[in-house]
Motif scaffolding. Structure first.
Motif, mmCIF file in Angstrom:
data_model
loop_
_atom_site.group_PDB
_atom_site.id
_atom_site.type_symbol
_atom_site.label_atom_id
_atom_site.label_comp_id
_atom_site.label_asym_id
_atom_site.label_seq_id
_atom_site.Cartn_x
_atom_site.Cartn_y
_atom_site.Cartn_z
ATOM 1 N N MET A 1 6.304 5.516 -20.871
ATOM 2 C CA MET A 1 6.277 6.904 -21.314
ATOM 3 C C MET A 1 7.219 7.797 -20.502
ATOM 4 O O MET A 1 7.383 8.977 -20.812
ATOM 5 N N LEU A 2 7.836 7.239 -19.451
ATOM 6 C CA LEU A 2 8.625 8.073 -18.543
ATOM 7 C C LEU A 2 9.802 8.747 -19.234
ATOM 8 O O LEU A 2 10.074 9.928 -19.011
ATOM 9 N N LEU B 1 0.836 -1.200 0.000
ATOM 10 C CA LEU B 1 0.000 0.000 0.000
ATOM 11 C C LEU B 1 0.873 1.252 0.000
ATOM 12 O O LEU B 1 0.603 2.216 -0.730
ATOM 13 N N LEU B 2 1.946 1.249 0.812
ATOM 14 C CA LEU B 2 2.865 2.389 0.825
ATOM 15 C C LEU B 2 3.495 2.611 -0.546
ATOM 16 O O LEU B 2 3.754 3.748 -0.940
ATOM 17 N N ASP B 3 3.742 1.523 -1.272
ATOM 18 C CA ASP B 3 4.338 1.632 -2.602
ATOM 19 C C ASP B 3 3.454 2.408 -3.574
ATOM 20 O O ASP B 3 3.947 2.920 -4.583
ATOM 21 N N LEU C 1 17.088 2.425 -4.053
ATOM 22 C CA LEU C 1 15.680 2.533 -4.425
ATOM 23 C C LEU C 1 15.232 1.350 -5.278
ATOM 24 O O LEU C 1 16.003 0.781 -6.046
ATOM 25 N N SER C 2 13.952 1.014 -5.151
ATOM 26 C CA SER C 2 13.352 -0.010 -6.007
ATOM 27 C C SER C 2 12.957 0.630 -7.337
ATOM 28 O O SER C 2 12.930 1.867 -7.478
ATOM 29 N N GLY C 3 12.605 -0.209 -8.310
ATOM 30 C CA GLY C 3 12.149 0.302 -9.595
ATOM 31 C C GLY C 3 10.881 1.118 -9.459
ATOM 32 O O GLY C 3 10.714 2.154 -10.126
ATOM 33 N N ARG C 4 9.977 0.676 -8.590
ATOM 34 C CA ARG C 4 8.729 1.419 -8.384
ATOM 35 C C ARG C 4 9.017 2.791 -7.771
ATOM 36 O O ARG C 4 8.413 3.796 -8.148
ATOM 37 N N ALA C 5 9.947 2.843 -6.800
ATOM 38 C CA ALA C 5 10.299 4.118 -6.172
ATOM 39 C C ALA C 5 10.944 5.060 -7.181
ATOM 40 O O ALA C 5 10.698 6.267 -7.169
ATOM 41 N N TYR C 6 11.767 4.510 -8.072
ATOM 42 C CA TYR C 6 12.400 5.307 -9.132
ATOM 43 C C TYR C 6 11.330 5.967 -10.003
ATOM 44 O O TYR C 6 11.364 7.172 -10.283
ATOM 45 N N ASP C 7 10.359 5.172 -10.442
ATOM 46 C CA ASP C 7 9.274 5.708 -11.276
ATOM 47 C C ASP C 7 8.503 6.790 -10.531
ATOM 48 O O ASP C 7 8.144 7.831 -11.100
ATOM 49 N N ARG C 8 8.237 6.536 -9.249
ATOM 50 C CA ARG C 8 7.425 7.463 -8.456
ATOM 51 C C ARG C 8 8.136 8.805 -8.280
ATOM 52 O O ARG C 8 7.519 9.863 -8.385
ATOM 53 N N SER D 1 -4.323 11.265 -18.061
ATOM 54 C CA SER D 1 -4.970 12.488 -17.586
ATOM 55 C C SER D 1 -4.063 13.362 -16.737
ATOM 56 O O SER D 1 -4.287 14.566 -16.613
ATOM 57 N N CYS D 2 -3.029 12.771 -16.126
ATOM 58 C CA CYS D 2 -2.139 13.544 -15.255
ATOM 59 C C CYS D 2 -0.847 12.751 -15.055
ATOM 60 O O CYS D 2 -0.749 11.580 -15.431
ATOM 61 N N ASN D 3 0.148 13.376 -14.438
ATOM 62 C CA ASN D 3 1.458 12.739 -14.275
ATOM 63 C C ASN D 3 1.399 11.449 -13.473
ATOM 64 O O ASN D 3 2.162 10.510 -13.722
ATOM 65 N N ALA D 4 0.515 11.384 -12.470
ATOM 66 C CA ALA D 4 0.422 10.190 -11.638
ATOM 67 C C ALA D 4 -0.006 8.970 -12.453
ATOM 68 O O ALA D 4 0.249 7.832 -12.049
ATOM 69 N N ARG D 5 -0.668 9.179 -13.585
ATOM 70 C CA ARG D 5 -1.172 8.083 -14.418
ATOM 71 C C ARG D 5 -0.207 7.694 -15.533
ATOM 72 O O ARG D 5 -0.558 6.884 -16.402
ATOM 73 N N LEU D 6 0.991 8.243 -15.505
ATOM 74 C CA LEU D 6 1.964 7.940 -16.562
ATOM 75 C C LEU D 6 2.312 6.460 -16.582
ATOM 76 O O LEU D 6 2.604 5.863 -15.547
#
Length: 327
Positions: A257-258, A196-198, A281-288, A248-253
């Protein structure tokens, strides 16, 4: 006419928390606020709708359909124009939060579609209810399977959560002593799972307000209208960038597309490499981090992500390390 919304000008101090809410609103990011009781976490969250961008006609119709299907559409308000703000109590059942029941119907996550779902006292929610949030946070839709049917409800919302750092609320407080043993603090924080934190992009600590801040005049604080202008301008940049892509917004990238959407200048690229290696960092954290930095750059009117934008985005990862020892 829409009823007036609570204004940010009413909140004294809390500059870092207000900035985090502005970034969250500009990019559609999920946000977690941690702080002692009485620091204003709920007050801040309730003012988030006042800085969110206008709903598009399509979003307005989608949200209106959900409320109409639930029999919750007011006779004098046939079309919902204000983004929903849903704040269920922590005693809500998994079915009440995510939908279901003997006759399946949408839950709070669908009633918050195109708006905000605020979960106060996050660790107090049932574990099953919290884990059920993972699918709608990831996919923007919630699917309920029954023996005779399979139903899908739209559930694209911003998650804003608030919590105390421990059961007594004063772990890490600058002036008050925490009465909880370390094992109890760890157990309390452990109720919020890693997966959930991820899915939460920004973590911010809400500090106690000083007397000088509380006694300051109301006009010393920035109004929601001023913040909303910056948020709207950032969203317009995103709409132009992602036109025709369904984003629709950056959070939905989408991760694919990054690279194109988040160009870094040389200094920012070097900084990101150092941060990635140092923090593990994990891959998910990198994207975030990249998505949040993209939003901060949009707020600053910059097409490229620069070192200050990236530095601020990394700071929103600090509470992961402070409280959960996560990268």
């Amino acid at each position: 006419p829409q009823p007036p919304l609570p204004d940010f000008a009413d909140v004294k101090g809390q500059g870092p928390a207000k900035r985090a809410l502005e970034v969250a609103a500009a990019g559609g990011h999920n946000l977690l606020m941690i702080g002692a009781p009485g620091t204003g976490k709920s007050m801040l969250a309730k003012r988030l709708p006042s800085i969110l961008p206008d709903m598009t006609e399509e979003e307005s119709i989608e949200t209106t359909k959900i409320y109409s299907a639930c029999g919750m559409l007011a006779p004098d308000l046939p079309l919902i124009r204000t983004r929903p703000f849903r704040a269920p109590h922590h005693t809500v059942s998994p079915a009440g939060l995510c939908g279901g029941g003997p006759v399946p119907r949408p839950g709070e996550v669908s009633l918050a579609h195109n708006g905000v779902l605020f979960l106060d006292e996050l660790p107090e929610f049932q574990r099953q209810a919290m884990e059920a949030l993972r699918q709608p946070l990831e996919d923007g839709v919630l699917t309920i399977a029954r023996a005779g049917a399979r139903l899908s409800y739209p559930s694209r919302f911003m998650l804003v959560a608030a919590m105390n750092p421990c059961p007594c609320g004063y772990f890490g407080h600058p002036t008050r002593r925490c009465s909880c043993p370390p094992s109890r603090v760890s157990s309390y924080l452990g109720r919020v799972s890693g997966p959930l934190l991820d899915r939460i992009d920004l973590n911010v600590e809400v500090s106690p307000v000083t007397y000088a801040q509380l006694s300051a005049r109301r006009d010393a604080e920035e109004s929601s209208a001023a913040v909303r202008l910056r948020v709207q301008a950032a969203r317009e940049r995103q709409n132009a960038r992602y036109a025709g892509t369904g984003v629709s917004c950056n959070a939905r990238l989408d991760p694919s597309m990054l690279a194109e959407a988040c160009p870094l200048d040389p200094e920012a690229e070097r900084m990101l490499g150092l941060v990635f290696e140092k923090l593990g960092l994990s891959g998910r954290a990198y994207d975030r981090i990249l998505k949040v930095a993209r939003t901060i750059a949009d707020l600053g009117g910059s097409e490229r992500i620069r070192a200050p934008h990236l530095s601020e985005a990394v700071q929103y990862r600090s509470l992961d390390r402070k409280y959960w020892n996560r990268g």
